[in-house]
Write an enzyme that holds these catalytic residues in place. Structure first.
Site, PDB file in Angstrom:
ATOM      1  N   GLN A   1       4.787   4.711   6.578  1.00  0.00           N
ATOM      2  CA  GLN A   1       5.192   6.007   6.193  1.00  0.00           C
ATOM      3  C   GLN A   1       6.479   6.134   5.865  1.00  0.00           C
ATOM      4  O   GLN A   1       7.511   5.627   6.685  1.00  0.00           O
ATOM      5  CB  GLN A   1       4.659   7.013   7.594  1.00  0.00           C
ATOM      6  CG  GLN A   1       5.138   8.420   7.353  1.00  0.00           C
ATOM      7  CD  GLN A   1       4.190   9.166   6.287  1.00  0.00           C
ATOM      8  OE1 GLN A   1       3.163   8.533   6.018  1.00  0.00           O
ATOM      9  NE2 GLN A   1       4.654  10.369   5.547  1.00  0.00           N
TER      10      GLN A   1
ATOM     11  N   LYS B   1      -3.297  12.552   8.231  1.00  0.00           N
ATOM     12  CA  LYS B   1      -4.013  11.399   7.640  1.00  0.00           C
ATOM     13  C   LYS B   1      -4.857  10.873   8.519  1.00  0.00           C
ATOM     14  O   LYS B   1      -5.896  10.680   8.210  1.00  0.00           O
ATOM     15  CB  LYS B   1      -3.032  10.241   7.278  1.00  0.00           C
ATOM     16  CG  LYS B   1      -1.919  10.916   6.236  1.00  0.00           C
ATOM     17  CD  LYS B   1      -0.961   9.801   5.690  1.00  0.00           C
ATOM     18  CE  LYS B   1       0.029  10.311   4.605  1.00  0.00           C
ATOM     19  NZ  LYS B   1       1.138   9.314   4.328  1.00  0.00           N
TER      20      LYS B   1
ATOM     21  N   ASP C   1      -0.626   2.391  -0.691  1.00  0.00           N
ATOM     22  CA  ASP C   1       0.235   3.490  -1.141  1.00  0.00           C
ATOM     23  C   ASP C   1       0.416   3.040  -2.705  1.00  0.00           C
ATOM     24  O   ASP C   1       1.351   3.913  -3.530  1.00  0.00           O
ATOM     25  CB  ASP C   1       1.753   3.382  -0.582  1.00  0.00           C
ATOM     26  CG  ASP C   1       1.695   4.436   0.574  1.00  0.00           C
ATOM     27  OD1 ASP C   1       1.121   5.694   0.098  1.00  0.00           O
ATOM     28  OD2 ASP C   1       2.352   4.191   1.550  1.00  0.00           O
TER      29      ASP C   1
HETATM   30  N1  GUN Z   1       6.057  10.202   3.014  1.00  0.00           N
HETATM   31  C1  GUN Z   1       5.685  11.152   2.151  1.00  0.00           C
HETATM   32  N2  GUN Z   1       4.931  11.082   1.228  1.00  0.00           N
HETATM   33  C2  GUN Z   1       4.305   9.667   1.605  1.00  0.00           C
HETATM   34  C3  GUN Z   1       3.212   8.637   0.945  1.00  0.00           C
HETATM   35  O1  GUN Z   1       2.649   9.246   0.135  1.00  0.00           O
HETATM   36  N3  GUN Z   1       3.268   7.532   1.435  1.00  0.00           N
HETATM   37  C4  GUN Z   1       4.110   7.045   2.403  1.00  0.00           C
HETATM   38  N4  GUN Z   1       3.792   5.933   2.723  1.00  0.00           N
HETATM   39  N5  GUN Z   1       4.967   7.705   2.923  1.00  0.00           N
HETATM   40  C5  GUN Z   1       5.257   8.993   2.623  1.00  0.00           C
END
Ligand code: GUN
Length: 283
Positions: A97, A53, A120
């Site tokens: 996350q 990311k 998110d």
């Molecule tokens: N863990 C796996 N996918 C995601 C996501 O899209 N957002 C977040 N915050 N954690 C994740």
């Protein structure tokens, strides 16, 4: 033989378009979109996801920072960091996350993210808007799947969508996204007893379980669109939930793993950061 839904290529195209928009936003409004990522503990998959990311943000000119907690800190300390990002004008989106180590109340921690920075779409406000069919910021993986289907002009309305998995991150929000697009939706999960009977009726089958080869060809209708959200590591290879080689002979479209849903998630997250940055002046 199924056509491949090439998430890698579609995300590349989407990121190219977004890069231009970000340059324009900087030139016209002096705004550099900003993302803050909070990672807690040492989950190896999370470490890789966050690294990807951050790399993607850098390549598009998004200002991104990671705050890492070892996993021994008190919840209040993490919440304090979220609150400081809430008031930081250079930060448009905040992402915690998932998963957090079991010792933390993840929902409680995430609830401290300001809904106007909830990149998110996991917060109660954005989930409420989704349920009310007034979509605002949407979770990146579900929205990435919709974008992928749209890119290949795959119709959704009136189709029977079967989703395997009811997680907060994928299954639940995705089911409502499909419903909002006039699909008939069935969510299945670990307590579903007649799974195969249901999946065999799917026009669009989505699996988000995280178990290699969980979906076999006999579970798939001829001509179905197959979306594989699973990511597992088997003997140093990344594989999905679907038995790709046999299912591709039956399906009309299928996502590969890697290179399907994963890259779409990242591209959509970046779009969400940009969308929130556009609203910076309203905050
Ligand atoms: N863990 C796996 N996918 C995601 C996501 O899209 N957002 C977040 N915050 N954690 C994740």
């Amino acid at each position: 033989m199924a056509e491949i839904l090439d998430g890698k290529e579609v995300s590349r195209v989407k990121k190219e378009e977004l890069k231009k928009k970000i340059i324009e936003l900087k030139e016209k409004c002096g705004i550099t979109p900003g993302l803050a990522i909070i990672r807690v503990g040492e989950d190896p998959a999370s470490e890789i996801y966050v690294k990807n990311k951050l790399k993607a943000c850098a390549s598009l000119g998004i200002h991104a920072i990671e705050k890492h907690f070892e996993g021994t800190e008190k919840e209040e300390e993490i919440i304090k960091t979220i609150e400081s990002f809430n008031t930081d004008q250079t930060i448009d989106g905040i992402l915690v996350q998932s998963p957090l180590p079991n010792s933390y109340d993840e929902q409680k921690i995430v609830s401290h993210v300001l809904s106007s920075k909830d990149v998110d779409g996991f917060g109660i406000m954005n989930l409420g808007y989704l349920l009310a069919n007034q979509e605002q910021i949407l979770a990146a993986t579900p929205l990435g799947i919709i974008h992928l289907l749209d890119y290949y002009n795959i119709p959704i309305a009136s189709k029977h969508v079967v989703i395997i998995g009811r997680s907060q991150i994928v299954g639940r929000p995705l089911s409502i996204l499909f419903l909002n697009r006039d699909a008939t939706v069935t969510i299945t999960h670990s307590k579903t007893t007649n799974l195969k009977e249901i999946t065999q009726t799917a026009d669009i089958l989505v699996s988000a379980v995280g178990k290699p080869h969980f979906v076999t060809a006999d579970m798939v209708k001829v001509g179905a669109v197959c979306i594989d959200v699973g990511i597992s590591r088997v003997e140093n290879h990344v594989v999905g939930d679907m038995d790709f080689d046999s299912i591709k002979e039956k399906a009309s479209f299928i996502t590969p793993v890697p290179g399907g849903v994963g890259p779409m998630t990242i591209a959509t997250l970046l779009e969400n950061v940009y969308t929130l940055a556009l609203k910076r002046k309203e905050r």
